[in-house]
Structures are given as structure tokens and as C-alpha cells.
Design a protein around this motif. Sequence first.
Motif, mmCIF file in Angstrom:
data_model
loop_
_atom_site.group_PDB
_atom_site.id
_atom_site.type_symbol
_atom_site.label_atom_id
_atom_site.label_comp_id
_atom_site.label_asym_id
_atom_site.label_seq_id
_atom_site.Cartn_x
_atom_site.Cartn_y
_atom_site.Cartn_z
ATOM 1 N N MET A 1 0.822 -1.204 0.000
ATOM 2 C CA MET A 1 0.000 0.000 0.000
ATOM 3 C C MET A 1 0.862 1.263 0.000
ATOM 4 N N GLU A 2 1.961 1.189 0.733
ATOM 5 C CA GLU A 2 2.769 2.388 0.923
ATOM 6 C C GLU A 2 3.727 2.660 -0.216
ATOM 7 N N ASP A 3 4.490 1.637 -0.605
ATOM 8 C CA ASP A 3 5.568 1.831 -1.594
ATOM 9 C C ASP A 3 5.321 1.037 -2.872
ATOM 10 N N PHE A 4 4.147 0.397 -2.995
ATOM 11 C CA PHE A 4 3.859 -0.462 -4.149
ATOM 12 C C PHE A 4 5.007 -1.461 -4.347
ATOM 13 N N ARG A 5 5.230 -2.242 -3.306
ATOM 14 C CA ARG A 5 6.344 -3.173 -3.282
ATOM 15 C C ARG A 5 5.890 -4.440 -2.563
ATOM 16 N N VAL A 6 6.307 -5.611 -3.093
ATOM 17 C CA VAL A 6 6.069 -6.867 -2.370
ATOM 18 C C VAL A 6 7.378 -7.624 -2.209
ATOM 19 N N ASP A 7 7.474 -8.298 -1.075
ATOM 20 C CA ASP A 7 8.647 -9.137 -0.833
ATOM 21 C C ASP A 7 8.263 -10.580 -1.089
ATOM 22 N N ILE A 8 8.996 -11.221 -1.984
ATOM 23 C CA ILE A 8 8.683 -12.605 -2.315
ATOM 24 C C ILE A 8 9.860 -13.496 -1.930
ATOM 25 N N VAL A 9 9.550 -14.599 -1.242
ATOM 26 C CA VAL A 9 10.607 -15.533 -0.846
ATOM 27 C C VAL A 9 10.812 -16.535 -1.969
ATOM 28 N N MET A 10 12.055 -16.625 -2.466
ATOM 29 C CA MET A 10 12.386 -17.573 -3.533
ATOM 30 C C MET A 10 13.166 -18.731 -2.912
ATOM 31 N N GLY A 11 12.864 -19.942 -3.349
ATOM 32 C CA GLY A 11 13.586 -21.113 -2.874
ATOM 33 C C GLY A 11 13.168 -21.494 -1.470
ATOM 34 N N GLU A 12 13.848 -22.517 -0.951
ATOM 35 C CA GLU A 12 13.450 -23.029 0.358
ATOM 36 C C GLU A 12 14.654 -23.218 1.263
ATOM 37 N N GLY A 13 14.391 -23.354 2.552
ATOM 38 C CA GLY A 13 15.426 -23.666 3.543
ATOM 39 C C GLY A 13 16.562 -22.663 3.531
ATOM 40 N N GLY B 1 18.726 -22.047 1.308
ATOM 41 C CA GLY B 1 18.917 -21.351 0.025
ATOM 42 C C GLY B 1 17.896 -20.269 -0.249
ATOM 43 N N ALA B 2 16.930 -20.122 0.657
ATOM 44 C CA ALA B 2 15.856 -19.161 0.424
ATOM 45 C C ALA B 2 16.374 -17.727 0.468
ATOM 46 N N ARG B 3 15.873 -16.916 -0.432
ATOM 47 C CA ARG B 3 16.216 -15.490 -0.351
ATOM 48 C C ARG B 3 14.983 -14.672 -0.694
ATOM 49 N N THR B 4 14.975 -13.466 -0.205
ATOM 50 C CA THR B 4 13.818 -12.600 -0.406
ATOM 51 C C THR B 4 14.096 -11.609 -1.526
ATOM 52 N N VAL B 5 13.186 -11.538 -2.466
ATOM 53 C CA VAL B 5 13.318 -10.589 -3.553
ATOM 54 C C VAL B 5 12.222 -9.537 -3.407
#
Length: 340
Positions: free
Chosen positions: A131-143, A145-149
Motif C-alpha cells: 500500500m505504501e511503496d507499491f512493493r512486495v517481498d517474495i521468498v524464492m527457494g526453500e530452507g 537457500g531461500a532469499r527474499t526478492v
Amino acid sequence: EPDDTPAPGTPDAEFENSLRPRRLSEVVGQRKVVERLGITLDAARRRGEPLGHLLLDGPPGLGKTTLATVVPRELDPDGGPGNIQFTSGPALRAPHDLVAYLTCATRGSVLFIDEIHRLPPAVEEYLYPAMEDFRVDIVMGEGTGARTVSLNIEPFTVIGATTRSGMLTAPLRDRFVNHERVEYYEVSDLAEIVRRNAAKLGLTVEGDAAEQLARRSRGTPRKANNLLRWCRDFTQVHSERGVLTPTLAARALEMREVDALGLEDQDRRYLRTIIEAFAGGPVGLSTLSHALSVPTDTLEDEVEPYLLRCGLMQRTSRGRVATVRAWEHLGLDRAADGGS
Ligand code: ATP
């Protein structure tokens, strides 16, 4: 469910959609809300920006969904329906339920969240950066190796609908720049809605038949539509000419068992229970809920606001109380019932 909103895709929902105003100028009543919304929409159009997030608050059936569907239409440069997605607080169980809606949002589109006061906290927090910055954080991969994009999304508008803005957390409420409360409708506005919708349904309404329906609609357009639908069936069966006359309307309403104030069975049972089982009150909400086998939410959102408005009950610190007017309305003798 705390209200009688028809489930999507059902004939009831189709009926309701077919009667929904399409433009702001077709919205009857709610004059101040419509005026303010008109200005905000105009400004957004001139700046070429999406509308600021909008919170709509008020009892069920008063046109929150209608107002939300009007917004993208008003902002669509081609005069089309615009882009709107529908979801609800309880349907969004985890942040990932929200991701598809956010990534599908197009520039200037609307994400309508019904019952927004029922969003789980984790989903609510996920909504903030969107709502504020028109941005979403998506978690890629698992365990490990997971990283947030972090992903940019198109500027869009959240329209939240609630029967309880008081239950919203302060941070969520603060993210809505526009906050409007819809109120119960005047009889004259409801009569206008009945006349317009009768025309849409191809039903001729004569004399004060529309007013009769309006007076018994509990200030609520959805109720007016439902009575109109019933009267249309009644007319089909009882009138050769297919015209809803005042006499026919009176007969149809009589059979439907809504009384002169528009109270239905559930409303009368509520008042009768306070009066007969609890000597007129005060009685606590949960006690009343048990006695009636009706959830407290339904009582608070759907039953009590209209009874309060009619002056038939009061909420006191010690509980719910039936007023003298309730006794009178139900034709009960207050002295004989031991009321004080
Ligand atoms: P809920 O919160 O339970 O979903 P709501 O407040 O969103 O209810 P709507 O679904 O928008 O209510 O309205 C129900 C019906 O009432 C609409 O289909 C429409 O026909 C009619 N209606 C509501 N408001 C208006 C209005 N201001 N002018 C004309 N018709 C209206």
C-alpha cells in the motif's frame, strides 16, 4: 456470515450485480460521500494517478461494494469497467494468498477487500509495503537457500470495506487516506432506488407502491431490492396487467411479514427476548446471543444498528435495554410484563 451478502456466482449475486449503479452519478443518496468521492476521483484523474486507498465503513447492504465498483469505471479513460479484483479478509489466510492479487494489479486498478477487519495479522503486515511503496517481498527457494526478492508492483488502490472500522489496527487504518462512512438511507432515496431498479427489471410500479417498499426496507438498498424481487414474483402471479399497484404491494408486503418499521422476524425476536426473557433488560450481548442462537457478530453488525436507529433499544454499560417504544411497537403492555 454476519450479513446476507449473496455468494459470488449465485443467481442472487447476479441479480444484485445487474442492479448495481455503474457510474457515480447513478448512485442514489449518500450525498456527502458521493460529493467527496467525486472530488477525489476528479483530482486523481487530473493528476493521472490512482485513487488514494479508500476505507468504506458501515452496515451491510448499504452500497460499499457498489461504490468500490464505480471507482475503476470512473477512472477508466475509455469509459470501460476498469480493473477491479475482489477478495475478503477471511479468504486471505496467509501472505501468499495476497501475492497473486498484488502482482496482478494494473496501474490504477482496485483491489477490493471485503471484511478487511478480519485480515490475519501476518497478511495485514504484508499489505503495508504494497500500500505504501507499491512493493512486495517474495521468498524464492526453500530452507537455507531461500532469499527474499523485493518486487515493484503497479500503483493501485486498496478499497477496504468493513462493518467495524473500530476493529482495524491503527497502522492499517492510517494507510487509508480516504475514509468514508455509509449511513442508512432516507425513505425517499430508497423509493428512488426501487423505481430505478423496477425499470431495469421491466416492472411497472404505480402510485406509492415504491414508497411502501422503501418504508419497509430498514434503510437498506439490498433489502429494498429483495422486497422488489418478491413483489415482482407476486405481481407475476396476481396481476393480469403485470403492474405493481399500491394495493398489490400492500398484500405482497403483508405476506412477507415485514412490519411497518421494516423489522423482520429476527429483529422482533431480539426485542421480544429482551422484553419477555429479561424483563426489558439490561442484558449482556453474549447472554442474548445464546438465548437467540444468533452469533454476537450478527447481532452487533446487522440487528442492533437499525434497532438503535429506530430508538427501540439502547446499549448501556450494563447491557442491552428495550425502550418504551419497543413495547409499543410489539403491542405489549409494559406494566403487565413487569417492566419498570
Ligand atoms: P455488503 O457490505 O454486505 O457487501 P454493500 O454495502 O457492499 O453490502 P452493495 O452490494 O453495494 O452493498 O449494494 C446492494 C445493492 O443495493 C446493489 O446491487 C444496488 O442495486 C443497491 N444499491 C446500493 N447502494 C445503492 C445506491 N447508493 N444507489 C442505488 N442503488 C444502490
